[in-house]
Design an enzyme around this catalytic site. Sequence first.
Site, PDB file in Angstrom:
ATOM      1  N   CYS A 115       0.833  -1.204   0.000  1.00  0.00           N
ATOM      2  CA  CYS A 115       0.000   0.000   0.000  1.00  0.00           C
ATOM      3  C   CYS A 115       0.873   1.263   0.000  1.00  0.00           C
ATOM      4  CB  CYS A 115      -0.986  -0.032   1.160  1.00  0.00           C
ATOM      5  SG  CYS A 115      -2.323   1.185   1.011  1.00  0.00           S
ATOM      6  N   HIS A 201      -3.532  -5.446   0.316  1.00  0.00           N
ATOM      7  CA  HIS A 201      -3.043  -5.802   1.648  1.00  0.00           C
ATOM      8  C   HIS A 201      -3.091  -7.304   1.902  1.00  0.00           C
ATOM      9  CE1 HIS A 201      -2.884  -1.701   3.479  1.00  0.00           C
ATOM     10  NE2 HIS A 201      -3.811  -1.433   2.572  1.00  0.00           N
ATOM     11  N   GLU A 203      -1.530  -8.666   4.180  1.00  0.00           N
ATOM     12  CA  GLU A 203      -1.413  -8.803   5.639  1.00  0.00           C
ATOM     13  C   GLU A 203      -2.717  -8.517   6.374  1.00  0.00           C
ATOM     14  OE1 GLU A 203      -1.534  -4.406   5.556  1.00  0.00           O
ATOM     15  OE2 GLU A 203      -1.099  -6.049   4.187  1.00  0.00           O
TER      16      GLU A 203
END
Length: 272
Positions: A115, A201, A203
């Site tokens: 990001c 993302h 994560e």
Amino acid sequence: MSCVTLRTELEPQPTPPPPPLRIAILLNSYRSRLLPAIRASYERTIGAVAPDARLAFYEPANKNGEFPDPACFDLIVFGGSNVDPRKSHQWILDVHGFFRRLVTQFPEKKVLGICWGHQTISRVFGGKVVDAAYPEMGVATVNLTEAGRQFFPEAAVLGSFKLQQHHRREVAVAPAAFVQLAQGNQCLLSESNTILTFQGHPEKDAETARLRMHDSMRWYGFDAELDEKAWARLQELIFMEHDGPAVWRRILDWVWEPPVLGTGIVDKLSKM
């Protein structure tokens, strides 16, 4: 009397497993109350595919000059942020400086941008970041290029994967030193095979993504009270199944891949 058969040839030994990955993660959110949740999300999502990985976290936005020693890690992650990457705050310039030193002094070190990290790395290499026409929040499809299909074999048949998204800026012009693995500059890989970046993302799981649903008021002009249907649709996007685990597996496999030498990537750093 029993006989013992003596072996004249050594039996092949099994290949030892690779050592646990050492991963340094830069959390770039400025004075955010969500930092503990973001850290926990990294621990959950990486731990699900690499339980032995050793993670270390750094907060350059909040702790002046706090950066990892690249020699101590296999992967350096430049994570997300709540600040426009085009700003010139001193801590952002310090991150730029650390990244330049990393690429120059440790040219074979693997680097991951997520990001804000994706946008920042693009800028440092001369790419262009702009405001997105429409901000993205929730799980969205990332469509692969032909190079992306080769890099992500698990997604090659569909030609896409799904990731959590949370951004209102994007890379409009990719840096020259990078190959587009996904359409719209959503995923980039350096020609040296040492720097991999995602707008999305991997994560983030739903537990973490839902904590930023309040941004819908600033981004879209609604919340749960103003527009129940739009809020319900946003919730569906946040809790939709995604391919974060598969993407992490590919990232961690890539860490062990050799770099491509002789690309001159250091020379392509921007003079900004």
